[in-house]
Design a protein around this motif. Structure first.
Motif, PDB file in Angstrom:
ATOM      1  N   VAL A  19      -1.480  52.533  22.353  1.00  9.15           N
ATOM      2  CA  VAL A  19      -1.202  53.836  21.741  1.00  9.15           C
ATOM      3  C   VAL A  19      -1.634  53.826  20.280  1.00  9.15           C
ATOM      4  O   VAL A  19      -2.170  54.814  19.768  1.00  9.15           O
ATOM      5  N   HIS A  20      -1.435  52.706  19.604  1.00 11.79           N
ATOM      6  CA  HIS A  20      -1.822  52.586  18.193  1.00 11.79           C
ATOM      7  C   HIS A  20      -3.326  52.784  18.053  1.00 11.79           C
ATOM      8  O   HIS A  20      -3.788  53.476  17.137  1.00 11.79           O
ATOM      9  N   SER A  21      -4.108  52.200  18.950  1.00 10.70           N
ATOM     10  CA  SER A  21      -5.561  52.384  18.890  1.00 10.70           C
ATOM     11  C   SER A  21      -5.944  53.829  19.213  1.00 10.70           C
ATOM     12  O   SER A  21      -6.896  54.360  18.640  1.00 10.70           O
ATOM     13  N   ASP A  22      -5.202  54.496  20.119  1.00 15.07           N
ATOM     14  CA  ASP A  22      -5.466  55.906  20.423  1.00 15.07           C
ATOM     15  C   ASP A  22      -5.226  56.788  19.200  1.00 15.07           C
ATOM     16  O   ASP A  22      -6.016  57.681  18.906  1.00 15.07           O
ATOM     17  N   ILE A  23      -4.137  56.529  18.502  1.00 17.04           N
ATOM     18  CA  ILE A  23      -3.774  57.353  17.347  1.00 17.04           C
ATOM     19  C   ILE A  23      -4.763  57.155  16.206  1.00 17.04           C
ATOM     20  O   ILE A  23      -5.094  58.101  15.492  1.00 17.04           O
ATOM     21  N   ASN A  24      -5.260  55.947  16.029  1.00 18.18           N
ATOM     22  CA  ASN A  24      -6.153  55.654  14.910  1.00 18.18           C
ATOM     23  C   ASN A  24      -7.612  55.985  15.188  1.00 18.18           C
ATOM     24  O   ASN A  24      -8.446  55.856  14.304  1.00 18.18           O
ATOM     25  N   GLU A  27     -11.439  60.630  17.648  1.00 23.03           N
ATOM     26  CA  GLU A  27     -12.055  61.232  18.840  1.00 23.03           C
ATOM     27  C   GLU A  27     -11.111  61.144  20.044  1.00 23.03           C
ATOM     28  O   GLU A  27     -10.921  62.124  20.763  1.00 23.03           O
ATOM     29  N   THR A  28     -10.509  59.988  20.238  1.00 21.22           N
ATOM     30  CA  THR A  28      -9.578  59.804  21.356  1.00 21.22           C
ATOM     31  C   THR A  28      -8.346  60.677  21.174  1.00 21.22           C
ATOM     32  O   THR A  28      -7.865  61.288  22.126  1.00 21.22           O
ATOM     33  N   LEU A  29      -7.849  60.748  19.954  1.00 27.96           N
ATOM     34  CA  LEU A  29      -6.675  61.570  19.660  1.00 27.96           C
ATOM     35  C   LEU A  29      -6.951  63.035  19.971  1.00 27.96           C
ATOM     36  O   LEU A  29      -6.131  63.716  20.585  1.00 27.96           O
ATOM     37  N   ARG A  30      -8.113  63.505  19.583  1.00 32.51           N
ATOM     38  CA  ARG A  30      -8.485  64.906  19.847  1.00 32.51           C
ATOM     39  C   ARG A  30      -8.577  65.162  21.351  1.00 32.51           C
ATOM     40  O   ARG A  30      -8.117  66.196  21.845  1.00 32.51           O
ATOM     41  N   LYS A  31      -9.133  64.208  22.108  1.00 33.26           N
ATOM     42  CA  LYS A  31      -9.244  64.362  23.562  1.00 33.26           C
ATOM     43  C   LYS A  31      -7.873  64.410  24.224  1.00 33.26           C
ATOM     44  O   LYS A  31      -7.641  65.186  25.146  1.00 33.26           O
ATOM     45  N   LEU A  32      -6.945  63.565  23.749  1.00 33.86           N
ATOM     46  CA  LEU A  32      -5.612  63.529  24.341  1.00 33.86           C
ATOM     47  C   LEU A  32      -4.808  64.786  24.023  1.00 33.86           C
ATOM     48  O   LEU A  32      -4.005  65.234  24.833  1.00 33.86           O
TER      49      LEU A  32
END
Length: 118
Positions: A19-24, A27-32
């Motif tokens: 989750v930490h890598s997703d938040i940082n 691009e991934t954060l925007r997709k989620l």
């Protein structure tokens, strides 16, 4: 057949380092945060808590979740940096010099970020 302990995969969520890598990763954060409609996910995949990696049926359920103790605890835990492989090796006494170099680079990057904000 004896009692077999089953792992609770139904309530299993993503680990903190994932989750930490997703938040940082912007691009991934925007997709989620803006997912396409998916009939297989609760609430058609429109109500997703990134920090807890959970889907909710309604916006109200997600709002109640965000006010709850479990969500707040998870957010607090995500504020800390996850343990890296270099830290684990240094704790075991292997690759201490490499870890010290990593810490210096990290501190310099944080110092550079704070100077850019000013």
């Amino acid at each position: 057949m004896g009692s077999i302990r089953r792992s609770k995969t139904k309530r299993r969520t993503r680990d903190l380092d994932q989750v930490h890598s997703d938040i940082n990763t912007p691009e991934t954060l925007r997709k989620l945060q803006s997912q396409p409609v998916d009939e297989d996910k609760p609430g058609l995949g429109q109500f997703y808590c990134v920090e807890c990696a959970k889907y909710f049926e309604t916006d109200f359920a997600q709002t109640v979740h965000r006010r709850g103790k479990i969500h707040k605890r998870r957010v607090r835990m995500l504020k800390e940096m996850p343990i890296t492989a270099a830290e684990i090796d240094a704790a075991a006494g292997v690759g201490v010099q490499k870890y010290q170099e990593y810490v210096k680079k990290y501190e310099e990057s944080k110092k550079g970020d704070s100077e850019m904000k000013e």
